[in-house]
Write an enzyme that holds these catalytic residues in place. Structure first.
Site, PDB file in Angstrom:
ATOM      1  N   GLU A 160      75.481 -22.556  53.173  1.00  0.00           N
ATOM      2  CA  GLU A 160      75.460 -21.105  53.331  1.00  0.00           C
ATOM      3  C   GLU A 160      76.904 -20.612  53.174  1.00  0.00           C
ATOM      4  O   GLU A 160      77.677 -20.589  54.120  1.00  0.00           O
ATOM      5  CB  GLU A 160      74.915 -20.709  54.709  1.00  0.00           C
ATOM      6  CG  GLU A 160      74.680 -19.210  54.830  1.00  0.00           C
ATOM      7  CD  GLU A 160      75.096 -18.630  56.175  1.00  0.00           C
ATOM      8  OE1 GLU A 160      74.650 -17.520  56.489  1.00  0.00           O
ATOM      9  OE2 GLU A 160      75.887 -19.257  56.893  1.00  0.00           O
ATOM     10  N   ASP A 213      74.985 -24.142  58.138  1.00  0.00           N
ATOM     11  CA  ASP A 213      75.253 -22.735  58.446  1.00  0.00           C
ATOM     12  C   ASP A 213      76.758 -22.478  58.512  1.00  0.00           C
ATOM     13  O   ASP A 213      77.545 -23.350  58.884  1.00  0.00           O
ATOM     14  CB  ASP A 213      74.614 -22.374  59.783  1.00  0.00           C
ATOM     15  CG  ASP A 213      74.897 -20.941  60.172  1.00  0.00           C
ATOM     16  OD1 ASP A 213      74.363 -20.032  59.516  1.00  0.00           O
ATOM     17  OD2 ASP A 213      75.693 -20.729  61.111  1.00  0.00           O
TER      18      ASP A 213
END
Length: 684
Positions: free
Chosen positions: A394, A339
């Site tokens: 991401e 992330d």
């Protein structure tokens, strides 16, 4: 390390993208920094394997003789002691011994009966006397289990050392050729207004996911986070699986059961930042604002209000790399979705920065090479120790070489998320009438990715469902989803449009948008409304923090038709493998007709986005001659369509050039319908 060349091998990369020649110096420097770091780890720690298994000594670990060994890194501390139920919270009885480089250790012998001096399930704290004269009660950064305190929102450290450890029954499944990901959150995986459990997911969700044809599960919000409404992105205990869903063994059982079904399980890893909590987080652990983080403003993310790791610090690297190994070795995860990679890559963290694609944006002083080298080392480590491991970045910036091999100066990720695609669909649905949809713009967004760097395509994920936005289905049908989804009443204009477009958006994204596909839990059946976790602003309500599978299980509602289509789409991909095939060849994007035609994996895809026109004998180009049949059409009645097509019709090609293809075929394509055709000899 001996297998790696001393310098980055850029020849293959530059053949793919000659424009990177001007950045070759940066690519070589990144690789050299990675090699230097890896070499230093080997020389000073024995091996990368040993360095990344620090959880075997840090925190609390039971020893073969029955005693326990405790170790912490707290460079800003004057003294450390261990307190808990085992010693009546006595701060004077169990002091740590100071070691070099800010480390502290404590040996506690076994009890007279041979049992552990720190019982399983007992509460603990590390007591730190800081150089500023404060006495701090902290959870160990290496704590493996924390639970919410009875008298407040903070989480307390509970020693997890069960007498009978969970024994895995099933090995890692083989890495799938095509990656079809079901993104899920354990806590919302139930229609009930409460936090759902690991056991619920094991018994109720895994079979749904398998039946839908997904082969990967991506679990969010597993790393412990004290604030539930943070969606798991404000991590407080990095080595602890969230206790709000159940025990560590219940998570292990979930993953083990998924493996028995051939499902690969990915973990959403948050190493881009950490919660600023002090009582139950890493922040101010030793009384200083540095320790795990950069000090001052560099150590704080201004938008996320969280702390930023110091990736140049040796002990931070040990902590983070060991954290990755822990989730694989202890829980048997098969891959990670990293992330917040954009925030890690740049000193500006992507804040108020619009990336145009100019290469100057991805190289130079704005790049945080310490964190980039950490990501490179992480990917190298994971793929070396676990060859079938999957890593996903991401990243919204589109940094070149992020998904190229480490030896090329790349970061080594397997995939990046195609984050522009869901934004494009939301923009279209918000701003444009159906007749104003631009086919060329849709194709550009779906195909605009770096050749040789794989992408995970998705029409919507958790980001689009969060409060403030709505699911695609809700954008399409809005309030009518409450009143007009019954199969016993005629289709309304709004619901008819919504169901047909929902299927077409998902299919074209699946087939054209990348080399992998992702769906967020519930969206496969057109989940209504939005996602909102209990918080002060909604009176701590769980009403929107759940997935309403009761709507799907009611066969009198049309949600089951969308679910059936999703399953058919995935199973067709499993058969023909378009995600693992080379990129599609787009032969037509007709603005007037609103028709898109492309070929991929020897299949012919035809999309008619026209809201009112059907085309009875539409000629489309195709490469391979032969006899073709429809293998999937969105207009089938089983999928909530109108049943205007038959699948037993043979379509024969003509040696007539069409849109620069040597052959062509005439097909009937109803309005708001997509069809997939395959050669008749490839159907079996």
């Amino acid at each position: 390390m001996a297998a790696l060349p001393t310098e980055a091998q850029l020849d293959g990369l530059l053949r793919l993208d000659p424009h990177l020649e001007q950045q070759s110096g940066d690519l070589r420097r990144r690789y050299t920094k990675f090699m230097s770091l890896a070499k230093n780890i080997k020389e000073n720690e024995g091996s990368l394997d040993q360095f990344s298994r620090a959880y075997e000594s840090f925190g609390i670990n039971r020893q073969p003789d029955g005693g326990v060994y405790c170790k912490e890194w707290a460079p800003g501390a004057e003294s450390l002691s261990l307190v808990g139920e085992f010693n009546g919270w006595n701060t004077s009885s169990h002091h740590y011994k100071k070691l070099q480089h800010g480390k502290w250790e404590l040996h506690i012998p076994r009890r007279a009966d041979g049992s552990s001096p720190v019982p399983h399930g007992s509460k603990l704290k590390v007591v730190i006397d800081s150089k500023a004269g404060e006495r701090l009660y902290r959870n160990s950064p290496w704590a493996r289990y924390v639970t919410q305190e009875v008298n407040g929102p903070t989480y307390g450290w509970v020693h997890w050392d069960p007498p009978q450890r969970y024994v895995r029954k099933h090995p890692h499944p083989p890495r799938p050729k095509s990656v079809r990901i079901y993104e899920a959150h354990v806590g919302i995986a139930s229609p009930e207004g409460k936090i759902a459990s690991y056991k619920n997911f094991t018994h109720n969700m895994l079979v749904r996911i398998k039946d839908l044809g997904y082969n990967c599960i991506q679990l969010m919000a597993i790393m412990e986070h004290a604030y539930y409404a943070s969606f798991g992105y404000q991590v407080t205990s990095f080595f602890a699986a969230s206790s709000r869903y159940g025990t560590p063994d219940e998570l292990k059982e979930l993953i083990d059961t998924a493996h028995s079904m051939g499902l690969v399980v990915l973990l959403d890893v948050v190493h881009s930042h950490a919660s600023k909590n002090t009582e139950d987080g890493l922040n101010l652990f030793d009384g200083t604002d540095s320790c795990f983080f950069h000090s001052g403003t560099r150590g704080t993310h201004s938008q996320w209000d969280s702390r930023l790791f110091n990736y140049s610090n040796w002990e931070v690297l040990r902590f983070l790399l060991s954290n990755l190994r822990w989730w694989v070795e202890e829980y048997y995860f098969d891959g990670f979705r990293f992330d917040g990679v954009t925030s890690m890559l740049y000193h500006h963290h992507g804040i108020d920065v619009g990336f145009s694609g100019d290469y100057s944006e991805y190289f130079g002083l704005q790049v945080d090479e310490d964190s980039l080298v950490y990501l490179i080392l992480s990917n190298y480590m994971l793929h070396t120790f676990y060859p079938d491991f999957i890593t996903i970045a991401e990243d919204v910036s589109g940094m070149p070489t992020l998904c190229r091999p480490v030896v090329e100066g790349g970061a080594g990720f397997d995939f990046r998320l195609a984050m522009a695609i869901p934004d494009k669909w939301i923009q279209i649905l918000k701003e444009l009438k159906d007749e104003d949809w631009n086919m060329g713009n849709i194709i550009y967004t779906l195909t605009n990715r770096r050749y040789g760097e794989k992408c995970i395509a998705y029409a919507e994920s958790h980001d689009q469902a969060l409060v403030g936005d709505k699911t695609l289905a809700f954008w399409l049908m809005d309030a009518e989803m409450y009143t007009n989804m019954s199969v016993v009443t005629p289709l309304t204009v709004v619901v008819d449009r919504g169901i047909q477009i929902h299927k077409m958006i998902r299919l074209i994204t699946h087939a054209l948008g990348g080399e992998g596909y992702l769906n967020f839990i519930g969206n496969e059946f057109g989940h209504p409304e939005w996602l909102d976790f209990p918080r002060v602003g909604n009176q701590q309500s769980y009403h929107f923090a759940r997935r309403q599978f009761n709507l799907l299980d009611n066969n009198l509602l049309r949600y089951s038709q969308l679910n059936t289509f999703d399953s058919a789409m995935n199973r067709l991909e499993e058969k023909y493998g378009w995600l693992a095939a080379p990129p599609a060849y787009v032969s037509e994007k007709h603005e007037g007709n609103k028709v898109i035609v492309f070929e991929r994996a020897n299949l012919l895809f035809v999309f008619n986005f026209n809201h009112e026109k059907s085309f009875p004998d539409y000629r489309v180009g195709i490469d391979q001659p032969g006899k073709y049949r429809i293998v999937l059409d969105t207009d089938a009645e089983a999928y909530g369509g109108h049943g205007r097509l038959t699948h037993n019709t043979d379509y024969f090609t003509d040696p007539q050039n069409q849109n620069n293809r040597p052959n062509s075929i005439q097909v009937y394509i109803p309005s708001r319908t997509a069809i997939i055709l395959a050669r008749a000899d490839s159907e079996n």
